[in-house]
Structure formats: structure tokens, C-alpha cells
Design an enzyme around this catalytic site. Structure first.
Site, PDB file in Angstrom:
ATOM      1  N   ILE A 267     109.636  26.715  42.397  1.00 28.22           N
ATOM      2  CA  ILE A 267     108.250  26.615  42.886  1.00 28.22           C
ATOM      3  C   ILE A 267     107.868  25.134  43.011  1.00 28.22           C
ATOM      4  O   ILE A 267     107.186  24.742  43.958  1.00 28.22           O
ATOM      5  CB  ILE A 267     107.265  27.393  41.983  1.00 28.22           C
ATOM      6  CG1 ILE A 267     107.746  28.827  41.791  1.00 28.22           C
ATOM      7  CG2 ILE A 267     105.861  27.406  42.598  1.00 28.22           C
ATOM      8  CD1 ILE A 267     106.922  29.667  40.816  1.00 28.22           C
TER       9      ILE A 267
ATOM     10  N   GLY B 145      98.293  33.013  41.662  1.00 32.54           N
ATOM     11  CA  GLY B 145      99.587  32.483  42.143  1.00 32.54           C
ATOM     12  C   GLY B 145     100.416  33.461  42.958  1.00 32.54           C
ATOM     13  O   GLY B 145     100.621  33.268  44.161  1.00 32.54           O
TER      14      GLY B 145
ATOM     15  N   ARG C 130     101.602  28.077  33.325  1.00 27.73           N
ATOM     16  CA  ARG C 130     101.170  28.924  32.223  1.00 27.73           C
ATOM     17  C   ARG C 130     100.130  28.146  31.426  1.00 27.73           C
ATOM     18  O   ARG C 130     100.285  26.937  31.191  1.00 27.73           O
ATOM     19  CB  ARG C 130     102.342  29.272  31.296  1.00 27.73           C
ATOM     20  CG  ARG C 130     103.252  30.354  31.822  1.00 27.73           C
ATOM     21  CD  ARG C 130     102.553  31.718  31.857  1.00 27.73           C
ATOM     22  NE  ARG C 130     103.416  32.812  32.271  1.00 27.73           N
ATOM     23  CZ  ARG C 130     103.555  33.238  33.526  1.00 27.73           C
ATOM     24  NH1 ARG C 130     102.915  32.656  34.521  1.00 27.73           N
ATOM     25  NH2 ARG C 130     104.348  34.264  33.785  1.00 27.73           N
TER      26      ARG C 130
ATOM     27  N   HIS D  27      94.408  33.593  38.006  1.00 27.98           N
ATOM     28  CA  HIS D  27      95.866  33.780  38.138  1.00 27.98           C
ATOM     29  C   HIS D  27      96.213  34.417  39.494  1.00 27.98           C
ATOM     30  O   HIS D  27      96.764  35.524  39.560  1.00 27.98           O
ATOM     31  CB  HIS D  27      96.418  34.621  36.985  1.00 27.98           C
ATOM     32  CG  HIS D  27      97.878  34.351  36.719  1.00 27.98           C
ATOM     33  ND1 HIS D  27      98.407  34.264  35.453  1.00 27.98           N
ATOM     34  CD2 HIS D  27      98.916  34.141  37.571  1.00 27.98           C
ATOM     35  CE1 HIS D  27      99.706  34.031  35.529  1.00 27.98           C
ATOM     36  NE2 HIS D  27     100.046  33.948  36.819  1.00 27.98           N
TER      37      HIS D  27
ATOM     38  N   GLU E  40      94.614  35.277  28.841  1.00 27.86           N
ATOM     39  CA  GLU E  40      94.178  35.848  30.127  1.00 27.86           C
ATOM     40  C   GLU E  40      93.830  37.321  29.958  1.00 27.86           C
ATOM     41  O   GLU E  40      94.568  38.023  29.261  1.00 27.86           O
ATOM     42  CB  GLU E  40      95.287  35.682  31.174  1.00 27.86           C
ATOM     43  CG  GLU E  40      95.520  34.228  31.490  1.00 27.86           C
ATOM     44  CD  GLU E  40      96.513  33.978  32.629  1.00 27.86           C
ATOM     45  OE1 GLU E  40      96.866  34.928  33.345  1.00 27.86           O
ATOM     46  OE2 GLU E  40      96.924  32.821  32.776  1.00 27.86           O
TER      47      GLU E  40
HETATM   48  C1  GLV Z   1     103.457  34.681  37.700  1.00 21.93           C
HETATM   49  O1  GLV Z   1     102.754  33.953  37.098  1.00 21.93           O
HETATM   50  C2  GLV Z   1     104.759  35.119  37.334  1.00 21.93           C
HETATM   51  O2  GLV Z   1     105.279  34.747  36.276  1.00 21.93           O
HETATM   52  O3  GLV Z   1     105.335  35.899  38.109  1.00 21.93           O
END
Ligand code: GLV
Length: 323
Positions: A155, A286, A236, A284, A265
Site C-alpha cells: 500500500i 480504507g 492502524r 476506517h 474502533e
Molecule cells: C484494513 O484495514 C485491512 O486490514 O484490511
């Protein structure tokens, strides 16, 4: 038919596909052993597929037949790997599938924070736009700035690509090992962590959560950052010290932050972080796209099916179990 638990976030299509071969119990929320229906399914389950199943001893002792936990996530900090090893349970994650989706989100958060997009959206929607935008509402540029990426995994690299090739940004990075592909493709320069913190305009934390990365960014690190720096955490929450982040933003030691992850979370509704003007906070997001949910769920399904057919799943996290 053998019993499978599908948990929290699994695409409908994948649940339907699994139902053809397994007795699938689907639980929408994070469940615990306090739920007797869940406990009953757990006692029979040979596999679990889903997001954030808390695979620790207290719950696993109620799952005598469990062979595999197939995470629908790249992170696997929800699992206690030594306990899984002891119990001979395989664990898999879904790397690769979410890389571009998550990099899009993190880049979006960088832009939103730098250009103050959520704040100015709220300003307009509240009917307050009645004159030219004021200087003190201006954002800052991204293009041609320096971005410091901490953690050049998949990523991290996908983010570096967006920054370098899309926005002409200068990419510097810190990682346990050098990543020559990122150096060649995105002109990224390896930099010691303190140097990265001192010189970056944007600092993006991209590390997985491990005991070594806990609070890797704390007061000392925020103090090293430039006062004009924008800090982004899409990895995280546990990787940064939230109290130190709050203080840094409150005291304007840094310009702003964009955060997609929290120590706990969902984040506590009374968290002091949520009172800050210079924080863009997201729940969250992402990997959270429709397309990506399906591809992550399919990948987890492949891992689950392989394990239950005595094959080695492609994304096995704990190969030591096979020995
Ligand atoms: C997202 O945060 C994941 O770990 O897939």
C-alpha cells in the site's frame, strides 16, 4: 455438511457460494461467546470467514473443530497467532486485493486534509458562503511537496505511485529494508525515520500493527515534525499515541492530520480528537468499496476452501502450523 461461520463483512455473493457446500451461519455484528446462538455455531464450525473475528484463547477454546480463520482483511492483529499455532488452526489474510483501493482512500484523505475539503463543504452546506473565501480558510498544496512514507509495503508503494507520478511529489521513505522497486519507479529516497519526520511536508504512516510498531509515532516524533506538516494515519490506530496526536494538533505543533484508524474502533464518541478543527477523521474507510469487498471476500473464500480441502491456502500467515 460442515459448518462455517461468516462474520461481520463478507460479500453476499460469497455467502451464497459457500452455502452450496457448507452449512453457513452468518453473523452481522462482532459477536462474542455471550451470544448462545453464536456459541452453538462456534462449537461445530470448521472454518470462519470475515472481518475482525477476535481469534484469541478465550473464544477459540469454544471451537474444537476449527481448522481455518480466513480474514477478510490484510491486517491480522485480531488474531493471536501463537494460540492458533498451538491449536493447529490456519490463518489467512487478503493482501494485494485491497492495495489500490486503500491507497486511493489514503490519498483522498491527504487531499481532503490539505485542502480542508470536509470543513469547507460543511461551511457551504451551513449556508455560510456569502463572500469570497477568506485567506484563513485556504488550504495548502500537495503537488511538488515532500511526502514521507513510513512503511513501504504494497500500500505504501501504491501511495508513492500516486504521489510521485500523479502529483510530482518528492517521495522519501523509511522501511525495515530498502525497496529498490519504489526507488526506481517513483524516485523514492530511503531516509532514517527522524530525518523523514523533520523534513516531510506530509507524513503517512503505513505500517502493520505489531508489538514493535505500537506508538511508533508519539510525542517525540510529533515534536520532530515541521509546524507546517500534515500527518496521515491510514494503517492502524495503535501505531500512534492518540494523546500525543491530540496534543500536537491542539497546540498547533503540526498543521493538521487525517486519520482513518483509531486505537479503539469505533472511536469513542467522546474522544477529544473529535473536538479538533485541524483533524479530518474518517471511520476506517480504507478498504471500504463495493468492488473491493467482493474481491477481498472472494480471496478469503479461496483461502477457506483450500484449507478445508487440505491444500495450502495462498495467503497462509502461519505456515508453521503445517510442520
Ligand atoms: C484494513 O484495514 C485491512 O486490514 O484490511
Amino acid at each position: 455438511m460442515e459448518t462455517i461461520i461468516a462474520y461481520n463483512r463478507v460479500a453476499k455473493e460469497v455467502i451464497e457460494s459457500l452455502k452450496k457446500d457448507y452449512n453457513v451461519h452468518y453473523f452481522k455484528e462482532n459477536e462474542s461467546i455471550d451470544n448462545p446462538v453464536f456459541l452453538k455455531a462456534l462449537k461445530k464450525a470448521v472454518g470462519i470467514i470475515g472481518l475482525e473475528f477476535k481469534g484469541k484463547e478465550d473464544i477459540l477454546k469454544h471451537a474444537p473443530h476449527l481448522k481455518i480463520i480466513a480474514n477478510v482483511s490484510v491486517g491480522y492483529d485480531n488474531l493471536d497467532i501463537p494460540v492458533l499455532n498451538k491449536r493447529a488452526i490456519l490463518a489467512t489474510n487478503t493482501p494485494d486485493t485491497l492495495t489500490e483501493t486503500t491507497a486511493d482512500a489514503i490519498f483522498g484523505i491527504m487531499l481532503a486534509t490539505a485542502r480542508r475539503i470536509p470543513e469547507l463543504h460543511n461551511f457551504l452546506m451551513a449556508g455560510k458562503w456569502d463572500n469570497y473565501l477568506k485567506h484563513d480558510q485556504f488550504g495548502v498544496d500537495l503537488h511538488h511537496k515532500t511526502v514521507g512514507i513510513i512503511g513501504m509495503g504494497n500500500i505504501g508503494k501504491a501511495l508513492a505511485k500516486r504521489c510521485a507520478l500523479g502529483f510530482d511529489m518528492n517521495v522519501i521513505y523509511y522501511n525495515r529494508s530498502r525497496k529498490e522497486d519504489a526507488e526506481i519507479l517513483y524516485n523514492a529516497t530511503f531516509t532514517e525515520l527522524d530525518e523523514l519526520l523533520k523534513t516531510s511536508d506530509f507524513i503517512c504512516l503505513m505500517l502493520p500493527a505489531t508489538p514493535e510498531t505500537k506508538h511508533i509515532i508519539g510525542k517525540r516524533e510529533f515534536d520532530l515534525m515541521k509546524q507546517s506538516a500534515i500527518y496521515i494515519n491510514g494503517s492502524r490506530g495503535i501505531n500512534n499515541d492518540e494523546t500525543a496526536l491530540y496534543e500536537a494538533l491542539k497546540n498547533n505543533d503540526i498543521l493538521a492530520a487525517g486519520i482513518d484508524v483509531y486505537e479503539k474502533e469505533p472511536v469513542d464518541k467522546n474522544s477529544p480528537l473529535l473536538t479538533l478543527d485541524n483533524l479530518v477523521a474518517l471511520p476506517h474507510i480504507g478498504p471500504a468499496t463495493i468492488e473491493n469487498e467482493l474481491s477481498m471476500s472472494k480471496r478469503a473464500e479461496q483461502n477457506l476452501r483450500a484449507s478445508l480441502n487440505n491444500k495450502t491456502p495462498i495467503d497462509l500467515i502461519n505456515p508453521e502450523v503445517l510442520d
